[in-house]
Design a protein around this motif. Structure first.
Motif, PDB file in Angstrom:
ATOM      1  N   GLU A  76       9.032  15.788   4.709  1.00  0.00           N
ATOM      2  CA  GLU A  76      10.050  15.139   3.881  1.00  0.00           C
ATOM      3  C   GLU A  76       9.417  14.265   2.786  1.00  0.00           C
ATOM      4  O   GLU A  76       9.852  14.293   1.625  1.00  0.00           O
ATOM      5  N   MET A  77       8.402  13.512   3.152  1.00  0.00           N
ATOM      6  CA  MET A  77       7.777  12.628   2.176  1.00  0.00           C
ATOM      7  C   MET A  77       6.964  13.400   1.138  1.00  0.00           C
ATOM      8  O   MET A  77       6.916  13.006  -0.036  1.00  0.00           O
ATOM      9  N   THR A  78       6.353  14.489   1.547  1.00  0.00           N
ATOM     10  CA  THR A  78       5.626  15.325   0.591  1.00  0.00           C
ATOM     11  C   THR A  78       6.585  15.926  -0.427  1.00  0.00           C
ATOM     12  O   THR A  78       6.310  15.946  -1.631  1.00  0.00           O
ATOM     13  N   VAL A  90       0.865  -1.185   0.000  1.00  0.00           N
ATOM     14  CA  VAL A  90       0.000   0.000   0.000  1.00  0.00           C
ATOM     15  C   VAL A  90       0.896   1.228   0.000  1.00  0.00           C
ATOM     16  O   VAL A  90       1.719   1.401   0.900  1.00  0.00           O
ATOM     17  N   THR A  91       0.762   2.054  -1.028  1.00  0.00           N
ATOM     18  CA  THR A  91       1.548   3.286  -1.103  1.00  0.00           C
ATOM     19  C   THR A  91       0.647   4.482  -0.860  1.00  0.00           C
ATOM     20  O   THR A  91      -0.507   4.496  -1.283  1.00  0.00           O
ATOM     21  N   SER A  92       1.181   5.479  -0.193  1.00  0.00           N
ATOM     22  CA  SER A  92       0.434   6.704   0.065  1.00  0.00           C
ATOM     23  C   SER A  92       0.537   7.661  -1.119  1.00  0.00           C
ATOM     24  O   SER A  92       1.525   7.649  -1.857  1.00  0.00           O
ATOM     25  N   VAL A 152       4.223   8.442  -2.501  1.00  0.00           N
ATOM     26  CA  VAL A 152       5.195   8.541  -1.408  1.00  0.00           C
ATOM     27  C   VAL A 152       6.030   7.265  -1.323  1.00  0.00           C
ATOM     28  O   VAL A 152       5.488   6.158  -1.239  1.00  0.00           O
ATOM     29  N   ASP A 153       7.351   7.407  -1.372  1.00  0.00           N
ATOM     30  CA  ASP A 153       8.318   6.326  -1.130  1.00  0.00           C
ATOM     31  C   ASP A 153       8.062   5.100  -2.003  1.00  0.00           C
ATOM     32  O   ASP A 153       8.090   3.954  -1.524  1.00  0.00           O
TER      33      ASP A 153
END
Length: 286
Positions: free
Chosen positions: A280-282, A35-37, A44-45
């Motif tokens: 950071e992820m944004t 599951v990715t955001s 994200v990532d």
């Protein structure tokens, strides 16, 4: 506008999506998932999730049905087709659909792996649950031993989640040999005297992608970290506690088995880590 999903090479309306009754994911939970955001329409990532997906497949001798570049393109196409701004993408790869049910794995040259993806909307950055924290209860960890492989064998975590809800909590922390392994769908942490404590990586827990990022950011912020097991009693005496997951980010825990954690509100370290992770992820989303 109807939701568009991806099934074995085709983009189709969710209402028209079909998989075989012989699919081993359906019959035997012979499948892995990720599951990715998605934040601001960006993933994200992705690299972290793709790397873990490939590892899960290798551990189970599964042959990827697409390349990772193709998988990224599918993610982006689903975001576009579903006009997804914030939420996530669920990906599942199964060992395919042979013509009969058999415990033995089919020949991958004859039965290719199946692949399904779909999107979902969910508030990630601004969340009431994040601001208020959650309550958890402890339950015995009765899952299979290879929790490091992200398979769809989720019946016991689902059962544990429902047992927690029956007790007025939002989640459960699973306990084995007296020590916490992880939550039903997240990695678990406590904080004592400024030190973040979380179980070390092994076959006993999922190698969380968000876990890796959170610990990296904590080290960069010069926070102290101990990777070791901890007990429920130790957690109840902690200054704060939290869990991490792909769509939960860094989620505070304010009560364990009825015992208030710290002051009973989200602690400063978990709040700071959530702020750092979100920023950071944004910024790094693709």
């Amino acid at each position: 506008m109807s939701q568009i999903v991806y099934v074995n090479g085709d983009y189709v309306a969710a209402a028209d999506a079909k998989v075989s009754v012989f699919d081993r994911g359906f019959l035997m939970a012979d499948a892995v998932y990720e599951v990715t955001s998605v934040i601001g329409g960006k993933i994200v990532d992705f690299d972290g999730h793709a790397t873990r997906l490939q590892r899960s497949m290798r551990e189970l001798d599964m042959v990827p049905p697409v390349t990772m570049d193709e998988l990224l393109a599918i993610h982006r196409e689903l975001i576009t087709r579903n006009n997804l701004d914030e939420g996530g993408i669920y990906l599942q790869i199964t060992r395919g659909a042979p013509t009969e049910r058999d415990f033995a794995w089919p020949d991958p040259e004859e039965v290719p792996c199946g692949i399904v993806l779909f999107t979902f909307s969910k508030p990630l950055v601004d969340s009431k649950v994040m601001d208020e924290g959650i309550k958890v209860v402890s339950l015995p960890d009765e899952r299979w031993g290879r929790r490091d492989i992200k398979t769809t064998q989720l019946l016991y975590p689902s059962y544990a989640k429902m047992q927690a809800k029956k007790q007025g909590a939002q989640d459960a922390w699973l306990v084995e040999d007296g020590f916490v392994t992880e939550g039903t769908a997240n990695n678990a942490y406590i904080v004592k005297d400024g030190t973040i404590i979380t179980r070390q990586l092994s076959n006993d827990i999922l190698h969380g992608i968000t876990r890796a990022a959170i610990l990296r950011f904590a080290k960069e912020a010069q926070m102290k970290i101990e990777e070791r097991p901890f007990t429920i009693a130790e957690a109840q005496e902690a200054d704060e506690a939290f869990v991490t997951s792909a769509t939960g980010f860094c989620q505070p825990v304010i009560e364990i088995d009825g015992a208030q954690i710290g002051s009973g509100v989200p602690g400063n370290i978990s709040k700071r880590l959530r702020e750092i992770y979100t920023a950071e992820m944004t910024a790094a989303a693709i």
